[in-house]
Design a protein around this motif. Structure first.
Motif, PDB file in Angstrom:
ATOM      1  N   HIS A 195       5.547  12.345  -6.136  1.00 16.13           N
ATOM      2  CA  HIS A 195       6.092  12.883  -4.808  1.00 16.13           C
ATOM      3  C   HIS A 195       6.825  12.016  -4.166  1.00 16.13           C
ATOM      4  CE1 HIS A 195       2.626  11.034  -2.744  1.00 16.13           C
ATOM      5  NE2 HIS A 195       3.361  11.327  -1.818  1.00 16.13           N
ATOM      6  N   HIS A 196       6.863  10.773  -4.568  1.00 14.46           N
ATOM      7  CA  HIS A 196       7.616   9.601  -3.847  1.00 14.46           C
ATOM      8  C   HIS A 196       8.790   9.214  -5.171  1.00 14.46           C
ATOM      9  CE1 HIS A 196       7.018   9.469   0.247  1.00 14.46           C
ATOM     10  NE2 HIS A 196       5.807   9.392  -0.007  1.00 14.46           N
ATOM     11  N   THR A 197       8.903   9.858  -6.209  1.00 16.05           N
ATOM     12  CA  THR A 197       9.806   9.268  -7.310  1.00 16.05           C
ATOM     13  C   THR A 197      10.831  10.239  -7.526  1.00 16.05           C
ATOM     14  OG1 THR A 197       7.880   8.449  -8.542  1.00 16.05           O
ATOM     15  CG2 THR A 197       9.816   8.578  -9.735  1.00 16.05           C
ATOM     16  N   ASP A 198      12.287   9.680  -7.372  1.00 19.12           N
ATOM     17  CA  ASP A 198      13.521  10.538  -7.480  1.00 19.12           C
ATOM     18  C   ASP A 198      13.740  10.302  -8.885  1.00 19.12           C
ATOM     19  OD1 ASP A 198      13.992  11.365  -4.811  1.00 19.12           O
ATOM     20  OD2 ASP A 198      14.764   9.279  -4.306  1.00 19.12           O
TER      21      ASP A 198
ATOM     22  N   VAL B 106       0.925  -1.022   0.082  1.00 12.01           N
ATOM     23  CA  VAL B 106       0.070  -0.092   0.110  1.00 12.01           C
ATOM     24  C   VAL B 106       0.893   1.120   0.056  1.00 12.01           C
ATOM     25  CG1 VAL B 106      -1.574   1.402   1.440  1.00 12.01           C
ATOM     26  CG2 VAL B 106      -1.925  -1.283   1.107  1.00 12.01           C
ATOM     27  N   ILE B 107       1.867   1.299   0.924  1.00 13.37           N
ATOM     28  CA  ILE B 107       3.030   2.255   0.845  1.00 13.37           C
ATOM     29  C   ILE B 107       3.406   2.740  -0.408  1.00 13.37           C
ATOM     30  CG2 ILE B 107       4.815   3.291   2.081  1.00 13.37           C
ATOM     31  CD1 ILE B 107       4.059   1.574   4.611  1.00 13.37           C
ATOM     32  N   ASP B 108       4.020   1.615  -1.077  1.00 12.89           N
ATOM     33  CA  ASP B 108       4.834   1.799  -2.087  1.00 12.89           C
ATOM     34  C   ASP B 108       3.976   2.132  -3.366  1.00 12.89           C
ATOM     35  OD1 ASP B 108       7.011   0.762  -1.083  1.00 12.89           O
ATOM     36  OD2 ASP B 108       7.116  -1.273  -1.774  1.00 12.89           O
ATOM     37  N   GLY B 109       2.541   1.681  -3.361  1.00 17.26           N
ATOM     38  CA  GLY B 109       1.859   2.049  -4.460  1.00 17.26           C
ATOM     39  C   GLY B 109       0.784   3.484  -4.390  1.00 17.26           C
TER      40      GLY B 109
ATOM     41  N   VAL C  38       7.935  19.146  -3.096  1.00 20.19           N
ATOM     42  CA  VAL C  38       6.934  18.364  -2.275  1.00 20.19           C
ATOM     43  C   VAL C  38       7.486  17.095  -1.742  1.00 20.19           C
ATOM     44  CG1 VAL C  38       4.797  17.181  -2.070  1.00 20.19           C
ATOM     45  CG2 VAL C  38       4.934  19.332  -3.617  1.00 20.19           C
ATOM     46  N   ARG C  39       8.140  16.375  -2.471  1.00 17.06           N
ATOM     47  CA  ARG C  39       9.003  15.007  -2.059  1.00 17.06           C
ATOM     48  C   ARG C  39       9.921  15.691  -0.868  1.00 17.06           C
ATOM     49  NH1 ARG C  39      10.377  13.663  -6.103  1.00 17.06           N
ATOM     50  NH2 ARG C  39      12.586  14.271  -6.554  1.00 17.06           N
ATOM     51  N   ARG C  40      10.627  16.622  -0.913  1.00 20.00           N
ATOM     52  CA  ARG C  40      11.619  16.874   0.128  1.00 20.00           C
ATOM     53  C   ARG C  40      11.139  17.420   1.357  1.00 20.00           C
ATOM     54  NH1 ARG C  40      14.201  16.785  -4.473  1.00 20.00           N
ATOM     55  NH2 ARG C  40      16.680  16.535  -4.671  1.00 20.00           N
ATOM     56  N   VAL C  41       9.945  18.125   1.255  1.00 21.00           N
ATOM     57  CA  VAL C  41       9.138  18.710   2.370  1.00 21.00           C
ATOM     58  C   VAL C  41       8.501  17.602   3.195  1.00 21.00           C
ATOM     59  CG1 VAL C  41       7.226  20.282   3.195  1.00 21.00           C
ATOM     60  CG2 VAL C  41       8.980  20.979   1.159  1.00 21.00           C
TER      61      VAL C  41
ATOM     62  N   ASP D 289      -6.906  18.834 -12.950  1.00 18.76           N
ATOM     63  CA  ASP D 289      -5.821  19.694 -12.963  1.00 18.76           C
ATOM     64  C   ASP D 289      -4.707  18.727 -13.280  1.00 18.76           C
ATOM     65  OD1 ASP D 289      -3.447  21.243 -12.601  1.00 18.76           O
ATOM     66  OD2 ASP D 289      -4.166  22.258 -10.715  1.00 18.76           O
ATOM     67  N   PRO D 290      -4.010  18.815 -14.336  1.00 18.32           N
ATOM     68  CA  PRO D 290      -2.814  17.955 -14.632  1.00 18.32           C
ATOM     69  C   PRO D 290      -1.535  18.031 -13.777  1.00 18.32           C
ATOM     70  CG  PRO D 290      -2.998  19.494 -16.473  1.00 18.32           C
ATOM     71  CD  PRO D 290      -4.209  19.630 -15.598  1.00 18.32           C
ATOM     72  N   VAL D 291      -1.292  19.396 -13.234  1.00 13.55           N
ATOM     73  CA  VAL D 291      -0.328  19.453 -12.621  1.00 13.55           C
ATOM     74  C   VAL D 291      -0.381  18.921 -11.253  1.00 13.55           C
ATOM     75  CG1 VAL D 291       1.285  21.397 -11.276  1.00 13.55           C
ATOM     76  CG2 VAL D 291       0.199  21.632 -13.698  1.00 13.55           C
ATOM     77  N   TRP D 292      -1.511  19.152 -10.615  1.00 12.94           N
ATOM     78  CA  TRP D 292      -1.954  18.529  -9.413  1.00 12.94           C
ATOM     79  C   TRP D 292      -1.841  17.184  -9.458  1.00 12.94           C
ATOM     80  CZ3 TRP D 292      -7.614  19.616  -7.036  1.00 12.94           C
ATOM     81  CH2 TRP D 292      -7.681  18.719  -5.769  1.00 12.94           C
ATOM     82  N   LEU D 293      -2.424  16.537 -10.334  1.00 14.14           N
ATOM     83  CA  LEU D 293      -2.302  14.752 -10.343  1.00 14.14           C
ATOM     84  C   LEU D 293      -0.857  14.473 -10.667  1.00 14.14           C
ATOM     85  CD1 LEU D 293      -5.377  14.478 -12.795  1.00 14.14           C
ATOM     86  CD2 LEU D 293      -5.235  13.797 -10.366  1.00 14.14           C
ATOM     87  N   GLU D 294       0.001  15.188 -11.503  1.00 12.95           N
ATOM     88  CA  GLU D 294       1.174  14.631 -11.835  1.00 12.95           C
ATOM     89  C   GLU D 294       2.213  14.582 -10.554  1.00 12.95           C
ATOM     90  OE1 GLU D 294       4.872  15.068 -14.974  1.00 12.95           O
ATOM     91  OE2 GLU D 294       3.092  16.367 -15.199  1.00 12.95           O
ATOM     92  N   ILE D 295       1.856  15.846  -9.649  1.00  9.69           N
ATOM     93  CA  ILE D 295       2.891  16.027  -8.318  1.00  9.69           C
ATOM     94  C   ILE D 295       2.436  15.025  -7.590  1.00  9.69           C
ATOM     95  CG2 ILE D 295       3.107  17.510  -6.341  1.00  9.69           C
ATOM     96  CD1 ILE D 295       2.672  19.991  -8.142  1.00  9.69           C
ATOM     97  N   VAL D 296       1.013  14.469  -7.541  1.00 10.02           N
ATOM     98  CA  VAL D 296       0.779  13.412  -6.556  1.00 10.02           C
ATOM     99  C   VAL D 296       1.473  12.062  -7.000  1.00 10.02           C
ATOM    100  CG1 VAL D 296      -1.102  12.083  -5.718  1.00 10.02           C
ATOM    101  CG2 VAL D 296      -1.413  14.459  -5.709  1.00 10.02           C
ATOM    102  N   GLU D 297       1.435  11.707  -8.379  1.00 12.79           N
ATOM    103  CA  GLU D 297       2.069  10.627  -8.824  1.00 12.79           C
ATOM    104  C   GLU D 297       3.594  10.704  -8.619  1.00 12.79           C
ATOM    105  OE1 GLU D 297      -0.943   9.414 -12.673  1.00 12.79           O
ATOM    106  OE2 GLU D 297       0.699  11.215 -12.807  1.00 12.79           O
TER     107      GLU D 297
END
Length: 223
Positions: free
Chosen positions: A191-194, A162-165, A214-217, A181-189
């Motif tokens: 935010h854990h991807t380096d 669940v965490i990984d996905g 967002v990821r760093r914060v 909003d494509p920017v909102w959706l893409e940031i969520v997708e």
């Protein structure tokens, strides 16, 4: 932006940390506390309650997307009103709040992200999309996040899945409730991807850069 973590300004000394506001009073020689500053603790408390209600029932209210958008705008308005005070109250709250960790963490992150993007001269539309992504980045694992904060043992295999996905699942859930909003959706997708190590910052797309903030914060403020 982070001056509040180094020292308290005089007007901070006159307020009880959120979420337990008290009547402010200015000592002799202190900067006066304005009515808008005095209202910040109760404003943040009310904002967190609204956010918690929305995150618990995504899409169950017809105007859910509009309501969560309003929360994002109110957060940005609070930051514009008094950035140091908003950050100070969130830091104090993060140290003490045990219940509803997921929504409280989302609110804390949204304040810090907006402060960062303000100092980076990011435009209003991108700041709003980033605020909304930050508020909803853990939407698909909210209850699990609240559960794990009270445990010291390693997550189970099912919990780890669940965490990984959760980033992709969260974006999908947002699409289902009407987020376009494509920017909102893409940031969520993202935010854990380096990004790949060989990818320089200049090569990142504007949305990848927002997701990087967002990821760093998220990592920096996590418990």
């Amino acid at each position: 932006m982070l001056s509040v973590t180094r020292r308290r300004s005089p007007r901070l000394n006159s307020l009880t940390p959120y979420p337990e506001p008290s009547e402010p009073s200015a000592a002799a020689g202190d900067d006066p506390v304005s009515p808008s500053q005095a209202a910040l603790p109760s404003d943040l408390t009310a904002l967190h309650h609204q956010l918690l209600t929305l995150l618990r029932a995504p899409g169950q209210e017809g105007a859910w997307v509009s309501l969560i958008d309003g929360v994002g705008r109110r957060i940005r308005a609070l930051v514009e009103r008094d950035a140091d005070m908003a950050l100070y109250l969130q830091v104090q709250s993060a140290q003490r709040v045990q219940d509803h960790y997921s929504s409280q963490h989302a609110l804390f992150c949204a304040v810090v992200v907006d402060l960062c993007l303000h100092h980076l001269n990011v435009g209003d539309a991108e700041r709003q999309s980033a605020a909304l992504a930050t508020l909803t980045m853990n939407l698909s694992m909210m209850e699990l996040q609240n559960e794990l904060i009270h445990r010291e043992r390693t997550p189970t295999l099912d919990q780890r899945r669940v965490i990984d996905g959760h980033a992709q699942a969260g974006a999908q859930l947002l699409r289902q409730v009407g987020v376009q909003d494509p920017v909102w959706l893409e940031i969520v997708e993202l935010h854990h991807t380096d990004p790949p190590p060989e990818t320089g910052y200049a090569a990142l797309s504007p949305t990848q850069r927002l997701a990087s903030v967002v990821r760093r914060v998220d990592v920096f403020t996590a418990r």
